[in-house]
Enzyme design. Structure first.
Site, mmCIF file in Angstrom:
data_model
loop_
_atom_site.group_PDB
_atom_site.id
_atom_site.type_symbol
_atom_site.label_atom_id
_atom_site.label_comp_id
_atom_site.label_asym_id
_atom_site.label_seq_id
_atom_site.Cartn_x
_atom_site.Cartn_y
_atom_site.Cartn_z
ATOM 1 N N LYS A 133 -9.057 -6.869 -2.174
ATOM 2 C CA LYS A 133 -9.891 -6.956 -0.958
ATOM 3 C C LYS A 133 -11.318 -7.368 -1.327
ATOM 4 C CE LYS A 133 -6.882 -5.822 2.206
ATOM 5 N NZ LYS A 133 -6.435 -6.853 3.158
ATOM 6 N N SER A 163 -11.121 -3.245 3.827
ATOM 7 C CA SER A 163 -10.755 -1.835 3.811
ATOM 8 C C SER A 163 -11.884 -1.011 3.232
ATOM 9 C CB SER A 163 -9.502 -1.688 2.933
ATOM 10 O OG SER A 163 -9.331 -0.352 2.556
ATOM 11 N N TYR A 207 -5.234 -2.904 -5.385
ATOM 12 C CA TYR A 207 -5.271 -3.267 -3.964
ATOM 13 C C TYR A 207 -6.719 -3.451 -3.501
ATOM 14 C CZ TYR A 207 -5.398 -2.534 1.093
ATOM 15 O OH TYR A 207 -5.668 -2.656 2.443
HETATM 16 P P1 NAD Z 1 1.619 -4.541 7.783
HETATM 17 O O1 NAD Z 1 2.349 -4.598 6.505
HETATM 18 O O2 NAD Z 1 2.195 -3.772 8.910
HETATM 19 O O3 NAD Z 1 1.301 -6.013 8.302
HETATM 20 C C1 NAD Z 1 1.114 -7.106 7.434
HETATM 21 C C2 NAD Z 1 1.878 -8.278 8.018
HETATM 22 O O4 NAD Z 1 1.703 -9.409 7.158
HETATM 23 C C3 NAD Z 1 3.383 -8.040 8.131
HETATM 24 O O5 NAD Z 1 3.839 -8.504 9.368
HETATM 25 C C4 NAD Z 1 3.965 -8.855 6.970
HETATM 26 O O6 NAD Z 1 5.272 -9.307 7.251
HETATM 27 C C5 NAD Z 1 2.960 -9.989 6.880
HETATM 28 N N1 NAD Z 1 2.866 -10.592 5.552
HETATM 29 C C6 NAD Z 1 2.756 -9.964 4.358
HETATM 30 N N2 NAD Z 1 2.667 -10.864 3.353
HETATM 31 C C7 NAD Z 1 2.705 -12.089 3.938
HETATM 32 C C8 NAD Z 1 2.654 -13.416 3.433
HETATM 33 N N3 NAD Z 1 2.551 -13.654 2.126
HETATM 34 N N4 NAD Z 1 2.713 -14.435 4.321
HETATM 35 C C9 NAD Z 1 2.833 -14.207 5.650
HETATM 36 N N5 NAD Z 1 2.893 -12.973 6.177
HETATM 37 C C10 NAD Z 1 2.826 -11.930 5.335
HETATM 38 O O7 NAD Z 1 0.134 -3.991 7.436
HETATM 39 P P2 NAD Z 1 -1.006 -3.499 8.415
HETATM 40 O O8 NAD Z 1 -1.134 -2.029 8.274
HETATM 41 O O9 NAD Z 1 -0.851 -4.095 9.741
HETATM 42 O O10 NAD Z 1 -2.268 -4.131 7.676
HETATM 43 C C11 NAD Z 1 -2.791 -5.387 8.058
HETATM 44 C C12 NAD Z 1 -3.965 -5.725 7.164
HETATM 45 O O11 NAD Z 1 -4.940 -4.689 7.255
HETATM 46 C C13 NAD Z 1 -3.603 -5.843 5.692
HETATM 47 O O12 NAD Z 1 -4.339 -6.908 5.149
HETATM 48 C C14 NAD Z 1 -4.059 -4.530 5.111
HETATM 49 O O13 NAD Z 1 -4.404 -4.642 3.757
HETATM 50 C C15 NAD Z 1 -5.280 -4.233 5.962
HETATM 51 N N6 NAD Z 1 -5.595 -2.799 6.029
HETATM 52 C C16 NAD Z 1 -4.656 -1.919 6.451
HETATM 53 C C17 NAD Z 1 -4.940 -0.556 6.486
HETATM 54 C C18 NAD Z 1 -3.905 0.436 6.926
HETATM 55 O O14 NAD Z 1 -4.087 1.645 6.659
HETATM 56 N N7 NAD Z 1 -2.839 0.056 7.601
HETATM 57 C C19 NAD Z 1 -6.204 -0.098 6.089
HETATM 58 C C20 NAD Z 1 -7.148 -1.034 5.662
HETATM 59 C C21 NAD Z 1 -6.835 -2.396 5.637
#
Ligand code: NAD
Ligand code: UDP
Length: 334
Positions: free
Chosen positions: A151, A123, A147
């Site tokens: 990362k 991120s 958070y």
């Molecule tokens: P999200 O919460 O929609 O998706 C995460 C998925 O991981 C979900 O399906 C959840 O059920 C699953 N999950 C969580 N903990 C788990 C575990 N311990 N074991 C198995 N599955 C697990 O989030 P997203 O927005 O799709 O983000 C995906 C990744 O991208 C994350 O790592 C997040 O930190 C990163 N990210 C997201 C953003 C954003 O703005 N959405 C920005 C930068 C980075």
């Protein structure tokens, strides 16, 4: 076969579409703590192609090893984890557990099964307070909340692993602000509770689930006083993952920004969403949200050179696609 952890989530489900469309086979590994299995039915409907699903927790190394070997996986895309800055301040141990320990177990499971290619969701928060803009990949790394620090620890763990065994292929992708949805309107972001992020909140105002938007501050050092971010269409982001994965056929370790390079203010987003939805977005100006930064956006040259990839979808398209998803699924997957 690609193992996609967190593949049922917002970004993961769109990445599954991009992978299946690129001809890859996919097994999703997800505990559904923040997602619905329905997202995966929809992914298969969009692509007209099946994917495999394993319900499990990324902290469970044995379950990961089983999934990696039984499905003959050659690479991993790792999305699973927790992502709320606010929650990470209240529950840091939970964030270190799921994000850092989860990633550590995953790397050990990969090592045990001989899988050495991984694309990781990092991120822009790893950069912290901007010392200059746009953020280049050389910007100092200094995350300012738990958070972001999870990362950063994972990034360092991946770099250390590559030093110890250069036969690994590791792509660290630093996302800016993903918004929008697949153009079909079948999959999209489905936040639980009150959305923290701007676009999901705006979308819920437009659909009538919430009355008004609170704009957190209009006295920032930006052209219109509201916060500026680099919003990127989630399908552009998903395509960037496929490009990064292709490079890992040659062992290497890199960290690269996935953004558009353009900054949009809160008021720009409101105007674009009003135009896309034909609905007014009433708002109130409120005090600044603690910890918020005036503005940040990505330097994109390295991504263009390295990946041969560029975000192509406009803010108007992001809002139109987000609205199609929101209006055809007013209550998300529920
Ligand atoms: P999200 O919460 O929609 O998706 C995460 C998925 O991981 C979900 O399906 C959840 O059920 C699953 N999950 C969580 N903990 C788990 C575990 N311990 N074991 C198995 N599955 C697990 O989030 P997203 O927005 O799709 O983000 C995906 C990744 O991208 C994350 O790592 C997040 O930190 C990163 N990210 C997201 C953003 C954003 O703005 N959405 C920005 C930068 C980075
Ligand atoms: N924002 C806002 N009201 C909201 C949510 C967000 O005014 O209900 C603003 C926030 O202050 C920031 C921008 O919108 O300037 C993007 O916020 P978001 O939480 O989506 O992303 P982040 O700040 O994590 O980059």
């Amino acid at each position: 076969m690609i193992l996609v952890t967190g593949g049922a989530g917002y970004i993961g489900s769109h990445a599954c579409v991009a992978l299946l469309s690129a001809g890859e086979d996919v097994v999703v590994f997800d505990n559904f703590s923040n997602s619905s299995p329905k997202a995966l039915d929809r992914v298969q409907a969009i692509c007209g192609k099946p994917l495999a699903v394993v319900e499990g927790d990324v902290r469970d190394q044995a379950a990961l090893e089983k999934a990696l070997s039984e499905h003959g996986c050659t690479a991993v895309m790792h999305f699973a984890g927790l992502k709320s800055v606010q929650d990470s301040v209240a529950e840091p141990l939970e964030y270190y557990d799921q994000n850092v320990i989860g990633s550590h177990r995953l790397l050990r499971a990969m090592r045990a099964t001989g899988v050495r290619k991984i694309v990781f969701s990092s991120s822009a928060t790893v950069y912290g307070t901007p010392q200059f803009l746009p953020y280049t990949e050389q910007h100092p790394l200094k995350a300012v909340n738990p958070y972001g620090r999870t990362k950063l620890v994972i990034e360092e763990m991946l770099r250390d692993q590559h030093v110890s065994d250069p036969s690994w292929g590791i792509a660290i992708l630093r996302y800016f602000n993903p918004v929008g949805a697949h153009e079909s309107g079948l999959i999209g972001e489905d936040p639980k509770g009150v959305p923290n992020n701007l676009v999901p909140f705006v979308a819920q105002v437009a659909i009538g689930r919430r009355d008004r938007l609170n704009i957190w501050g209009n006295d920032y050092n930006t052209p219109d006083g509201t916060g500026v971010r680099d919003y990127i269409h989630v399908m552009d982001l998903a395509d960037g993952h496929v490009s990064a994965l292709k490079l890992l056929d040659t062992p290497q370790c890199f960290a690269v920004n996935l953004g558009t390079g353009a900054g949009s203010s809160v008021l720009d987003v409101i105007r674009a969403f009003e135009a896309a939805s034909g609905r007014p977005i009433p708002y109130d100006i409120k005090p600044r949200r603690p910890g918020d930064i005036d503005a940040y956006y990505a330097a994109t040259d390295y991504a263009t050179r390295l990946l041969g990839w560029k975000a192509v979808r406009s803010l108007e398209t992001m809002c139109a696609d987000h609205w199609r998803w929101q209006s055809s699924n007013p209550n998300g997957y529920a």
